[in-house]
Design a protein around this motif. Structure first.
Motif, PDB file in Angstrom:
ATOM      1  N   MET A   1      -6.073  -0.371 -10.727  1.00 37.04           N
ATOM      2  CA  MET A   1      -6.091  -0.940  -9.498  1.00 37.04           C
ATOM      3  C   MET A   1      -4.521  -0.910  -8.986  1.00 37.04           C
ATOM      4  O   MET A   1      -3.548  -1.299  -9.865  1.00 37.04           O
TER       5      MET A   1
ATOM      6  N   THR B   1      -4.090  -2.394  -3.404  1.00 30.78           N
ATOM      7  CA  THR B   1      -5.172  -3.086  -2.856  1.00 30.78           C
ATOM      8  C   THR B   1      -4.762  -4.524  -2.779  1.00 30.78           C
ATOM      9  O   THR B   1      -3.782  -4.878  -3.228  1.00 30.78           O
ATOM     10  N   GLU B   2      -5.904  -5.244  -2.057  1.00 28.95           N
ATOM     11  CA  GLU B   2      -5.399  -6.789  -1.938  1.00 28.95           C
ATOM     12  C   GLU B   2      -6.336  -7.436  -2.911  1.00 28.95           C
ATOM     13  O   GLU B   2      -7.823  -7.201  -3.044  1.00 28.95           O
TER      14      GLU B   2
ATOM     15  N   ASN C   1       0.374  -4.133  -6.209  1.00 31.84           N
ATOM     16  CA  ASN C   1      -0.743  -4.626  -5.503  1.00 31.84           C
ATOM     17  C   ASN C   1      -0.276  -5.926  -4.614  1.00 31.84           C
ATOM     18  O   ASN C   1       0.747  -6.481  -4.935  1.00 31.84           O
TER      19      ASN C   1
ATOM     20  N   LYS D   1       0.924  -1.282   0.046  1.00 30.50           N
ATOM     21  CA  LYS D   1      -0.091  -0.027   0.097  1.00 30.50           C
ATOM     22  C   LYS D   1       0.919   1.222  -0.072  1.00 30.50           C
ATOM     23  O   LYS D   1       0.680   2.273  -0.654  1.00 30.50           O
TER      24      LYS D   1
END
Length: 252
Positions: free
Chosen positions: A238, A241-242, A183, A169
């Motif tokens: 994206m 993020t996870e 990510n 992050k």
């Protein structure tokens, strides 16, 4: 096919298990893949399999905890392919899962963190200058559902995987102005060789599947599809993020 055409990828821990499958599947999607690991014979075997099936693969023996060796890997990739579009930080160890916490050593704890977490930082640090120059790239850091929820016995492992989540992050925010996406991917239980080395493995496997709403373990290919998605331009909006691929385990 061709979702990663003309892309160049580094995949660590690629001599076996999820890393090997990720390398094979990225190559099938058109990427030139550079496999790294400490196990040379297995690396050679996987690399030869990829090339025999029409892919483009190279390998280099590589201790991910060693910054000088990271620099050597990057230099080799640039020499051969001229660029780096994708980094998949996959290499990891479980550490000591059998001893009570009070009997585990600081040295063991730090070893797990160094291989599972610090290596991700070193890897990113090594490729980012080239990605900045190319005005973009995708970094996929393999974490675990152990980076989302805790588990008894795996304090060093879960600490390292939780660290991967937040490292990703922080890096994503810092690197976003350069169109470099970062990510983390969080697999649930997968029946890998690494997992099979766990103490009381069959008990752990049964418990993991019982706690998974889809009532089975994941397949290595299912995790690799997530890597392909995050590595490709399909996930171009994206970052930070996870992606959790766990059969619903963390939804319970």
């Amino acid at each position: 096919m061709n979702r990663l055409l003309d892309k160049v990828a580094i995949i660590t821990g690629a001599a076996s298990g999820m890393g090997a499958v990720e390398a094979k599947m990225l190559a099938k999607e058109g990427a030139t893949v550079f496999l790294t690991d400490i196990h040379e014979e297995n690396l050679k075997t996987v690399t030869n399999e990829i090339n025999a099936s029409g892919g483009h693969a190279y390998y280099k023996v590589h201790d991910v905890s060693n910054e000088e060796q990271w620099n050597s890997v990057v230099e080799e990739v640039i020499r051969v392919a001229g660029k780096i579009d994708i980094l998949v930080n996959n290499a990891a160890i479980l550490g000591d899962l059998s001893s009570p916490m009070e009997e585990r050593t600081v040295e063991e704890f730090n070893k797990v963190l160094h291989i599972n977490l610090t290596s991700h930082f070193i890897g990113m640090k090594s490729v980012v200058p080239l990605m900045k120059k190319a005005k973009g790239g995708s970094i996929v850091n393999i974490s675990s559902i152990g980076g989302i929820v805790g588990s008894a016995g795996g304090t060093a492992y879960t600490a390292s995987k939780g660290g991967v989540r937040l490292l990703s992050k922080g890096a994503a925010i810092e690197l976003a102005p350069f169109n470099i996406r970062v990510n983390s991917l969080h697999p649930g239980f997968v029946d890998t060789e690494m997992n099979k080395n766990m103490p009381n493995y069959e008990d752990f496997k049964r418990m993991a599947i019982d706690g998974t709403p889809l009532n089975r373990g994941g397949k290595e290919e299912e995790i690799a599809y997530g890597v392909i998605f995050l590595a490709s331009d399909e996930s171009s909006f994206m970052t930070g993020t996870e992606l959790i691929i766990d059969g619903g385990n963390t939804a319970v």
